[in-house]
Write a protein that holds these residues in place. Structure first.
Motif, PDB file in Angstrom:
ATOM      1  N   HIS A  89      77.978  11.472  19.480  1.00 24.70           N
ATOM      2  CA  HIS A  89      76.748  12.479  19.288  1.00 24.70           C
ATOM      3  C   HIS A  89      77.323  13.956  19.517  1.00 24.70           C
ATOM      4  O   HIS A  89      78.242  14.379  20.336  1.00 24.70           O
ATOM      5  CB  HIS A  89      75.643  12.266  20.297  1.00 24.70           C
ATOM      6  CG  HIS A  89      75.240  10.937  20.189  1.00 24.70           C
ATOM      7  ND1 HIS A  89      74.204  10.110  19.111  1.00 24.70           N
ATOM      8  CD2 HIS A  89      75.336   9.709  20.915  1.00 24.70           C
ATOM      9  CE1 HIS A  89      74.184   9.006  19.438  1.00 24.70           C
ATOM     10  NE2 HIS A  89      74.739   8.725  20.661  1.00 24.70           N
ATOM     11  N   SER A  99      72.507  17.635  16.448  1.00 23.33           N
ATOM     12  CA  SER A  99      72.980  18.182  15.382  1.00 23.33           C
ATOM     13  C   SER A  99      73.900  17.043  14.408  1.00 23.33           C
ATOM     14  O   SER A  99      73.752  17.013  13.116  1.00 23.33           O
ATOM     15  CB  SER A  99      73.955  19.263  15.604  1.00 23.33           C
ATOM     16  OG  SER A  99      75.075  18.940  16.320  1.00 23.33           O
ATOM     17  N   ASN A 100      74.276  15.789  14.749  1.00 28.62           N
ATOM     18  CA  ASN A 100      74.902  15.090  14.288  1.00 28.62           C
ATOM     19  C   ASN A 100      75.116  13.753  15.090  1.00 28.62           C
ATOM     20  O   ASN A 100      75.479  13.982  16.293  1.00 28.62           O
ATOM     21  CB  ASN A 100      76.211  15.662  13.725  1.00 28.62           C
ATOM     22  CG  ASN A 100      76.846  14.590  12.502  1.00 28.62           C
ATOM     23  OD1 ASN A 100      76.169  13.868  12.085  1.00 28.62           O
ATOM     24  ND2 ASN A 100      78.280  14.814  12.401  1.00 28.62           N
ATOM     25  N   PHE A 134      77.604  10.294  14.777  1.00 33.18           N
ATOM     26  CA  PHE A 134      78.491   9.837  13.533  1.00 33.18           C
ATOM     27  C   PHE A 134      79.511   8.372  14.170  1.00 33.18           C
ATOM     28  O   PHE A 134      79.499   8.331  15.571  1.00 33.18           O
ATOM     29  CB  PHE A 134      79.509  10.957  13.090  1.00 33.18           C
ATOM     30  CG  PHE A 134      80.413  11.701  14.228  1.00 33.18           C
ATOM     31  CD1 PHE A 134      81.602  10.888  14.581  1.00 33.18           C
ATOM     32  CD2 PHE A 134      80.055  12.625  15.130  1.00 33.18           C
ATOM     33  CE1 PHE A 134      82.481  11.678  15.718  1.00 33.18           C
ATOM     34  CE2 PHE A 134      80.685  13.126  15.972  1.00 33.18           C
ATOM     35  CZ  PHE A 134      82.064  12.802  16.340  1.00 33.18           C
ATOM     36  N   GLY A 181      78.149  10.412   9.253  1.00 34.27           N
ATOM     37  CA  GLY A 181      77.361  10.938   9.963  1.00 34.27           C
ATOM     38  C   GLY A 181      76.038  11.065   9.560  1.00 34.27           C
ATOM     39  O   GLY A 181      75.668  11.140   8.267  1.00 34.27           O
ATOM     40  N   THR A 182      74.945  11.001  10.535  1.00 38.62           N
ATOM     41  CA  THR A 182      73.633  11.274  10.218  1.00 38.62           C
ATOM     42  C   THR A 182      73.317  12.384   9.741  1.00 38.62           C
ATOM     43  O   THR A 182      72.310  12.755   8.794  1.00 38.62           O
ATOM     44  CB  THR A 182      72.686  10.626  11.368  1.00 38.62           C
ATOM     45  OG1 THR A 182      73.063  11.799  12.597  1.00 38.62           O
ATOM     46  CG2 THR A 182      73.226   9.225  11.944  1.00 38.62           C
ATOM     47  N   GLY A 183      74.003  13.437  10.061  1.00 38.23           N
ATOM     48  CA  GLY A 183      73.379  14.787   9.945  1.00 38.23           C
ATOM     49  C   GLY A 183      72.446  15.047  11.140  1.00 38.23           C
ATOM     50  O   GLY A 183      72.313  14.367  12.036  1.00 38.23           O
ATOM     51  N   GLU A 184      71.733  16.396  10.935  1.00 37.14           N
ATOM     52  CA  GLU A 184      70.650  16.514  12.133  1.00 37.14           C
ATOM     53  C   GLU A 184      69.678  15.863  11.974  1.00 37.14           C
ATOM     54  O   GLU A 184      69.092  15.568  10.818  1.00 37.14           O
ATOM     55  CB  GLU A 184      70.436  18.162  11.762  1.00 37.14           C
ATOM     56  CG  GLU A 184      69.430  18.685  12.745  1.00 37.14           C
ATOM     57  CD  GLU A 184      69.003  20.179  12.727  1.00 37.14           C
ATOM     58  OE1 GLU A 184      68.293  20.791  13.475  1.00 37.14           O
ATOM     59  OE2 GLU A 184      69.787  20.687  11.712  1.00 37.14           O
TER      60      GLU A 184
END
Length: 869
Positions: A686, A703-704, A706, A773-776
């Protein structure tokens, strides 16, 4: 990662209790705790005191080697632990801190503590008014950044931190000519004594380690490297008396190379004895190794993304031996290097070399195979690897007793089609060499007998070439004045084993080596010398004692011995095949199930053939696929001058066991079973993870988040989609609108952090590495009762986490759901059972550590922006 290790992390996370905050704060606490508890031994450890040998060396002007230019930054929530604070802490069992006496200092759960006087790094979680859990946080929770620049560091006696009693250590030379001598004068070690089992070892001689040095680097994003380099010579007599089945290590010389106050690299030289049976062993070992052993690879957010073997090795070994009884034994030198960053094991490498022998007797025939074993490998974080495992058969001997004659068959070689032996005649208490004619007889599997005339020389030696031999052939010696031939001995081949280092399903390559054999006879056997003993053969006799090479060699002599050793090797070159089968659950790679043959999927056929005679015997003959194993697709060729192989174009799948197979003149040689690998799938990491709360709401954001998927031995980038699911079951709370999570139907009151299927993308500057990654993201969880937020004891959760990535229709990810928390059981009970309980995971999924749901406000520092994220 072992199941029990993952269970440690998952269960201890559930014991957390912290006072809540009513608003979001910027407190730098990593929400992911590592998989280990702090032990009492680690808690009480202190920095090593400078050894007297190091003090004496420094007084003579020697300087300890150390890494320079080391830089690092702690995260914002790291605090130094003072001596006074440490003195107020009390541990009564591993992992549990006792605060029942209400000491003046109680560690804050949001702070990571670093003891500058030792390697101790810890973070706490309060589980009751009297106890706190003491844990080692992840590396990324402690360090914002780490950089150990690539450099080569010399090791001297001034680096000494340990020396076994009875050893005399000294140093000679300077710079590249520097060497450390360890001298033994009948130095005795009693390693083990319990009832009938014992191991007593006496050493006489010396070990010289020339120009020892470490080449290393480690960083958050720019990779790692650890290489141990030296030229080592061993001139040692080992007397061992043992009745046991075990492996024992005698630490001889230990050193430490500091990396500022960040960490250190430890280098240890030990004697390693492995025995099975009741053994009296006397071994003269004269061995030289010129070695650069190690590995390098990429890192991303401290996660290793590849393993590249960068080892080189050249060596010679001569052994004289005396053994009694049946035995299987190894005696040699073990070198180990370990790079630690505080209490975190970042890199480990090892190399061991020495004598390995197997001796058996049935009362009439004694069979011996004595050789040299060199094995090397290491571990990067949790991934173990083998870079070298080579066996050189030095002596093969079969003895048959008959009617006053002693007949020694040194080699009955089915690979080179020759027989070499020696005949003596008993004369009272003496043995006189037999000088005369004899007949070498071969009884084949169909009971047909072939005969070959020969003649011994004045020393009783004979050589017969051009004798076609196969598995099952029996070789006998008949002298004219004895009616019947001597007891038969088996035809053999010079290749004892195959070492399979790795079978990579991603790049389709198998790595390993076929054990070579040293035979001085192979160089002097020529078809033109049928029945004659070549001149100087006595000097080539394989059981010539190693004592003729006694002493530490000068550089030129050292190089000559290496060249002579290489030139005397018989090395396999030819077809090799690979058997594959599914790896059952809980199945170890070295112990396949009984149904292995029935479940084998692919097999290749090795071959038969004849050697060429020369400095090194290299086998190049075409394959004969008429053996007992039928060929399929997984075949290749061994063609390295030293028997090493990296066979590409193979078809392997995740979750398989692989065995390498070679056939030579009816003999089948196989490796141990090795489980396939090829890709590394990281845990969920994270960036800027923040949690907070108000009256009835918990808030989470990042913020991410991954996962890294990387190729271990390839620059090709993995492709596909990764599913990431993370959250916690608020089983004991009044959660409003719980989420439904199909992957975790048991989570009836789920707080879902995220559930996304994300395509992998290449990471710029990191070959063979991809990121998903999920992004924010941000989440808010509502509760009916304010007490569920104000009092975390009413809102203890059962975390769950899933990473799903498939390759060749095989799952490489992991799934974790913890169905107990401290509301379900007691902290002491949980800690007591950590080593024995195991989690349930899906078939084909790996075991990983879950990231816990935390109730206190936390924030993880944002990592620097990296290309490709």
């Amino acid at each position: 990662m072992k199941k029990t290790q993952a269970l440690v992390l998952a269960l201890v996370v559930l014991l957390s209790y912290q006072k809540p905050a009513v608003c979001q704060q910027s407190i730098t606490v990593n929400p992911v705790i590592s998989d280990t508890l702090i032990t009492i031994q680690e808690f009480r450890s202190t920095a090593p005191v400078r050894h007297k040998i190091a003090t004496q060396a420094m007084a003579k002007g020697e300087k300890p080697g150390e890494f320079t230019g080391v830089t690092y930054r702690y995260t914002n929530n790291v605090r130094p632990l003072s001596a006074r604070q440490l003195s107020q802490l009390a541990m009564k069992q591993d992992g549990l801190l006792d605060i029942s006496s209400k000491p003046a200092f109680i560690p804050h759960p949001d702070t990571v503590y670093v003891d500058p006087r030792s390697d101790l790094v810890f973070q706490t979680m309060q589980v009751s008014d009297a106890q706190m859990l003491m844990l080692r946080p992840r590396l990324s929770a402690v360090f914002e950044d780490i950089e150990i620049p690539e450099q080569e560091v010399g090791v001297t006696l001034a680096n000494t931190i340990s020396l076994a009693e009875g050893i005399v250590a000294s140093a000679v030379g300077y710079g590249k000519e520097y060497a450390v001598n360890l001298v033994f004068n009948k130095t005795k070690f009693q390693l083990y004594q319990e009832k009938k089992d014992s191991l007593i070892v006496t050493l006489t001689g010396q070990i010289t380690v020339a120009n020892p040095r470490i080449e290393g680097k480690y960083s958050k994003y720019n990779g790692y490297k650890l290489v141990f380099k030296t030229s080592e010579q061993v001139d040692l007599k080992v007397d061992a008396k043992m009745t046991f089945s075990d492996e024992k290590e005698i630490p001889l010389w230990g050193t430490e190379i500091k990396a500022g106050d960040l960490g250190k690299c430890k280098l240890t030289v030990s004697l390693l004895i492995t025995g099975d049976g009741q053994v009296n062993l006397t071994a003269d070992i004269n061995q030289g190794i010129d070695i650069a052993l190690g590995a390098k690879g990429g890192t991303f957010f401290y996660v290793p993304t590849s393993i590249d073997n960068i080892s080189t090795l050249d060596h010679y070994c001569n052994i004289g031996y005396t053994v009694k009884s049946k035995l299987s034994v190894f005696a040699g030198i073990l070198c180990q290097a370990n790079l630690k960053i505080r209490s975190y094991n970042a890199l480990d490498i090892y190399a061991r070399g020495g004598m390995e022998g197997t001796v058996e007797t049935d009362g009439t025939t004694l069979t011996a195979d004595i050789g040299a074993r060199v094995k090397a490998g290491g571990k990067v974080v949790t991934k173990s690897f083998t870079v070298l495992d080579k066996y050189y058969s030095l002596y093969k001997l079969q003895i048959a007793d008959m009617k006053g004659y002693k007949m020694f068959i040194h080699e009955a070689c089915a690979y080179g089609d020759y027989v070499v032996g020696e005949v003596y005649r008993e004369n009272g208490s003496d043995s006189v060499p037999y000088n005369g004619s004899l007949t070498v007889m071969v009884r084949h599997a169909d009971n047909k007998i072939s005969q070959y005339p020969a003649r011994t020389d004045a020393q009783g030696l004979f050589v017969v070439s051009g004798v076609p031999l196969k598995k099952g052939d029996k070789v006998m010696i008949k002298v004219p004045d004895v009616t019947t031939p001597g007891s038969p001995v088996e035809a053999t081949i010079p290749f004892r084993s195959i070492a399979l280092f790795a079978a990579d399903y991603f790049n389709g390559t198998a790595y390993g080596s076929v054990a070579a054999s040293r035979s001085e006879w192979a160089r002097v056997v020529k078809p033109a010398a049928q029945g004659q003993v070549p001149a100087g053969a006595k000097q080539a006799l394989q059981n010539t004692p190693a004592s003729k090479l006694k002493g530490i060699a000068a550089p030129a002599e050292f190089a000559r011995r290496m060249n002579d050793f290489r030139s005397s090797l018989t090395v396999y070159s030819g077809p090799i095949g690979f058997v594959t089968m599914p790896a059952p659950a809980k199945q170890t790679a070295s112990s396949p199930p009984q149904t292995a043959s029935a479940r084998a999927q692919t097999v290749s056929a090795p071959a038969t053939g004849k050697p060429a005679v020369g400095q090194a015997l290299i086998r190049n003959q075409p394959a004969d696929l008429s053996g007992t194993i039928k060929a399929k697709s997984n075949t290749g060729t061994v063609n390295s001058p030293l028997g090493m192989f990296a066979v590409s174009g193979l078809e392997f799948n995740p979750g398989q066991l692989v065995q390498a197979v070679v056939e030579v003149e009816g003999f089948t040689i196989v490796s141990d079973w090795v489980e396939t690998d090829g890709l590394l799938v990281s845990e969920i990491e994270h960036e800027q993870l923040v949690s907070g709360s108000n009256l009835k709401t918990e808030n989470l954001s990042a913020s991410n988040s991954f996962v890294i998927v990387s190729a271990i031995r390839s620059t090709s980038v993995p492709e596909g989609n990764v599913k990431l699911v993370k959250g916690a079951d608020a089983k004991h709370a009044s959660l409003v609108s719980p989420a439904k999570v199909p992957e975790f139907p048991e989570a009836a009151r789920a707080t879902l952090w995220f559930s996304q299927t994300i395509p992998l993308r290449p990471v710029e500057g990191h070959p063979g590495t991809a990121i998903a990654g999920t992004g924010e993201w941000q989440r808010a969880f509502q509760y009916q009762s304010p007490a569920d937020v104000i009092d975390p004891a009413k809102n203890r959760k059962h975390p769950f986490e899933l990473v799903s990535y498939t390759f060749k229709n095989q799952e490489l990810g992991y799934r974790i759901f913890i169905d107990q928390c401290v509301s379900c059981t007691t902290p002491a009970n949980v800690v007591q059972k950590l080593g024995s309980r195991q989690q349930t995971i899906l078939p084909g999924m790996q075991q990983k550590s879950p990231a816990p749901a935390r109730t206190a406000p936390v924030v993880q520092p944002k990592a620097p922006v990296r290309p490709g994220i």
